[in-house]
Motif scaffolding. Structure first.
Motif, mmCIF file in Angstrom:
data_model
loop_
_atom_site.group_PDB
_atom_site.id
_atom_site.type_symbol
_atom_site.label_atom_id
_atom_site.label_comp_id
_atom_site.label_asym_id
_atom_site.label_seq_id
_atom_site.Cartn_x
_atom_site.Cartn_y
_atom_site.Cartn_z
ATOM 1 N N ALA A 91 0.858 -1.195 0.000
ATOM 2 C CA ALA A 91 0.000 0.000 0.000
ATOM 3 C C ALA A 91 0.888 1.237 0.000
ATOM 4 O O ALA A 91 1.910 1.281 0.688
ATOM 5 C CB ALA A 91 -0.909 0.007 1.220
ATOM 6 N N GLY A 92 0.502 2.232 -0.797
ATOM 7 C CA GLY A 92 1.268 3.461 -0.876
ATOM 8 C C GLY A 92 0.386 4.684 -0.717
ATOM 9 O O GLY A 92 -0.763 4.697 -1.170
ATOM 10 N N PHE A 93 0.924 5.715 -0.069
ATOM 11 C CA PHE A 93 0.203 6.960 0.173
ATOM 12 C C PHE A 93 1.116 8.153 -0.092
ATOM 13 O O PHE A 93 2.318 8.072 0.138
ATOM 14 C CB PHE A 93 -0.261 7.048 1.638
ATOM 15 C CG PHE A 93 -1.227 5.983 2.033
ATOM 16 C CD1 PHE A 93 -2.590 6.173 1.848
ATOM 17 C CD2 PHE A 93 -0.794 4.805 2.608
ATOM 18 C CE1 PHE A 93 -3.492 5.184 2.223
ATOM 19 C CE2 PHE A 93 -1.681 3.817 2.983
ATOM 20 C CZ PHE A 93 -3.040 4.003 2.788
ATOM 21 N N VAL A 94 0.520 9.248 -0.554
ATOM 22 C CA VAL A 94 1.226 10.527 -0.701
ATOM 23 C C VAL A 94 0.556 11.503 0.267
ATOM 24 O O VAL A 94 -0.489 12.080 -0.052
ATOM 25 C CB VAL A 94 1.159 11.062 -2.147
ATOM 26 C CG1 VAL A 94 1.781 12.450 -2.238
ATOM 27 C CG2 VAL A 94 1.833 10.106 -3.104
ATOM 28 N N PRO A 95 1.128 11.675 1.465
ATOM 29 C CA PRO A 95 0.535 12.621 2.403
ATOM 30 C C PRO A 95 0.893 14.074 2.041
ATOM 31 O O PRO A 95 2.033 14.376 1.700
ATOM 32 C CB PRO A 95 1.139 12.227 3.751
ATOM 33 C CG PRO A 95 2.374 11.480 3.434
ATOM 34 C CD PRO A 95 2.195 10.891 2.067
ATOM 35 N N VAL A 96 -0.103 14.940 2.105
ATOM 36 C CA VAL A 96 0.052 16.385 1.943
ATOM 37 C C VAL A 96 -0.451 16.964 3.262
ATOM 38 O O VAL A 96 -1.604 16.734 3.626
ATOM 39 C CB VAL A 96 -0.773 16.905 0.748
ATOM 40 C CG1 VAL A 96 -0.635 18.405 0.608
ATOM 41 C CG2 VAL A 96 -0.364 16.182 -0.528
ATOM 42 N N PHE A 97 0.398 17.704 3.978
ATOM 43 C CA PHE A 97 0.057 18.021 5.360
ATOM 44 C C PHE A 97 0.570 19.380 5.818
ATOM 45 O O PHE A 97 1.492 19.954 5.251
ATOM 46 C CB PHE A 97 0.620 16.939 6.290
ATOM 47 C CG PHE A 97 2.105 16.688 6.144
ATOM 48 C CD1 PHE A 97 3.024 17.402 6.897
ATOM 49 C CD2 PHE A 97 2.573 15.732 5.248
ATOM 50 C CE1 PHE A 97 4.376 17.168 6.755
ATOM 51 C CE2 PHE A 97 3.930 15.487 5.110
ATOM 52 C CZ PHE A 97 4.838 16.221 5.870
ATOM 53 N N GLY A 98 -0.065 19.851 6.881
ATOM 54 C CA GLY A 98 0.437 20.971 7.649
ATOM 55 C C GLY A 98 1.264 20.394 8.782
ATOM 56 O O GLY A 98 0.966 19.297 9.276
ATOM 57 N N THR A 99 2.306 21.083 9.171
ATOM 58 C CA THR A 99 3.170 20.580 10.231
ATOM 59 C C THR A 99 3.416 21.673 11.261
ATOM 60 O O THR A 99 3.458 22.861 10.915
ATOM 61 C CB THR A 99 4.504 20.047 9.660
ATOM 62 O OG1 THR A 99 5.272 19.445 10.705
ATOM 63 C CG2 THR A 99 5.316 21.134 8.984
ATOM 64 N N ALA A 100 3.545 21.286 12.515
ATOM 65 C CA ALA A 100 3.841 22.223 13.600
ATOM 66 C C ALA A 100 4.799 21.547 14.565
ATOM 67 O O ALA A 100 4.759 20.319 14.741
ATOM 68 C CB ALA A 100 2.559 22.627 14.320
ATOM 69 N N GLN A 101 5.665 22.370 15.163
ATOM 70 C CA GLN A 101 6.669 21.813 16.075
ATOM 71 C C GLN A 101 6.944 22.820 17.187
ATOM 72 O O GLN A 101 7.177 23.997 16.924
ATOM 73 C CB GLN A 101 7.942 21.512 15.292
ATOM 74 C CG GLN A 101 9.030 20.871 16.096
ATOM 75 C CD GLN A 101 10.147 20.387 15.196
ATOM 76 O OE1 GLN A 101 9.917 19.627 14.265
ATOM 77 N NE2 GLN A 101 11.352 20.826 15.473
ATOM 78 N N TYR A 102 6.911 22.328 18.435
ATOM 79 C CA TYR A 102 7.208 23.156 19.603
ATOM 80 C C TYR A 102 8.485 22.638 20.248
ATOM 81 O O TYR A 102 8.603 21.440 20.521
ATOM 82 C CB TYR A 102 6.061 23.108 20.614
ATOM 83 C CG TYR A 102 6.311 23.974 21.816
ATOM 84 C CD1 TYR A 102 6.095 25.342 21.755
ATOM 85 C CD2 TYR A 102 6.800 23.435 22.996
ATOM 86 C CE1 TYR A 102 6.342 26.161 22.849
ATOM 87 C CE2 TYR A 102 7.064 24.229 24.089
ATOM 88 C CZ TYR A 102 6.842 25.589 24.018
ATOM 89 O OH TYR A 102 7.099 26.394 25.096
ATOM 90 N N SER A 103 9.445 23.533 20.494
ATOM 91 C CA SER A 103 10.720 23.159 21.117
ATOM 92 C C SER A 103 10.656 23.441 22.611
ATOM 93 O O SER A 103 10.514 24.596 23.030
ATOM 94 C CB SER A 103 11.868 23.943 20.486
ATOM 95 O OG SER A 103 11.985 23.631 19.127
ATOM 96 N N PHE A 104 10.757 22.384 23.416
ATOM 97 C CA PHE A 104 10.752 22.530 24.868
ATOM 98 C C PHE A 104 12.076 23.086 25.364
ATOM 99 O O PHE A 104 12.136 23.775 26.376
ATOM 100 C CB PHE A 104 10.468 21.186 25.548
ATOM 101 C CG PHE A 104 9.093 20.678 25.261
ATOM 102 C CD1 PHE A 104 7.992 21.232 25.879
ATOM 103 C CD2 PHE A 104 8.893 19.659 24.340
ATOM 104 C CE1 PHE A 104 6.712 20.768 25.614
ATOM 105 C CE2 PHE A 104 7.627 19.187 24.064
ATOM 106 C CZ PHE A 104 6.526 19.745 24.700
ATOM 107 N N SER A 105 13.154 22.731 24.675
ATOM 108 C CA SER A 105 14.489 23.238 24.971
ATOM 109 C C SER A 105 15.199 23.390 23.633
ATOM 110 O O SER A 105 14.587 23.212 22.579
ATOM 111 C CB SER A 105 15.247 22.262 25.881
ATOM 112 O OG SER A 105 15.558 21.070 25.189
ATOM 113 N N GLU A 106 16.470 23.682 23.655
ATOM 114 C CA GLU A 106 17.215 23.827 22.407
ATOM 115 C C GLU A 106 17.206 22.527 21.592
ATOM 116 O O GLU A 106 17.213 22.569 20.365
ATOM 117 C CB GLU A 106 18.656 24.238 22.710
ATOM 118 C CG GLU A 106 19.460 24.550 21.479
ATOM 119 C CD GLU A 106 20.847 25.047 21.822
ATOM 120 O OE1 GLU A 106 21.770 24.734 21.059
ATOM 121 O OE2 GLU A 106 21.008 25.736 22.846
#
Length: 169
Positions: A91-106
């Protein structure tokens, strides 16, 4: 479906053209299938690229696209009258997405990818809602992360527990 893919690609291209304070990253991930598909699939292999902007000192958000492939298993089934092999299609998929990332430390972060995964294999795969929460370790040039990837499709969910590596450009 084609209009959605065109719109997603156009949004991604527009993001690159108008980026001023962003960063590009690309990477690979490997995963063990879980849940609904663990008996039919042996491994998940994926590639992703994303472009993110610094919203604040600790929070980045952006857009991404990738490819996720689930390798089908071959199993032997005993019916009581004999055995036969069942081969599951990849099975194959092409994900198209929004991404978010929070840094707790460096170096320590948590993030999530949310979007739609277009089904590309087998032919009856229509795709579905895509999600991937993840946590990891980052430096200025790379990220190493663990995540739970899922694609909700009619009749179940393609999901896997993944380890990944992203290189930051």
């Amino acid at each position: 479906m084609k209009k959605f893919l065109f719109a997603a690609v156009a949004l991604f291209a527009f993001s690159f053209a108008n980026a001023q304070d962003g960063s590009f990253k690309g990477g690979v991930n490997l995963g063990l299938p879980m849940g609904d598909i663990k008996d039919a699939y042996s491994l998940n292999v994926g590639l992703d690229v994303a472009y993110t902007w610094a919203i604040s000192d600790k929070f980045d958000a952006g857009v991404g696209v990738g490819y996720s492939h689930y390798l089908g298993k071959t199993e032997e089934v005993d019916t009581g009258f004999g055995t036969y092999e069942v081969e599951y299609d990849d099975a194959g998929f092409v994900p198209v997405f929004g991404t978010a990332q929070y840094s707790f430390s460096e170096n320590i972060f948590a993030g999530a990818d949310l979007g739609y995964a277009l089904g590309v294999a087998p032919s009856e795969n229509d795709g579905g809602f895509y999600y991937q929460p993840k946590v990891g370790y980052q430096t200025e040039k790379f990220e190493v992360f663990a995540g739970y990837k899922g694609v909700s499709v009619d009749g179940g969910t393609f999901s896997s527990l993944n380890l990944g590596f992203n290189y930051k450009f």
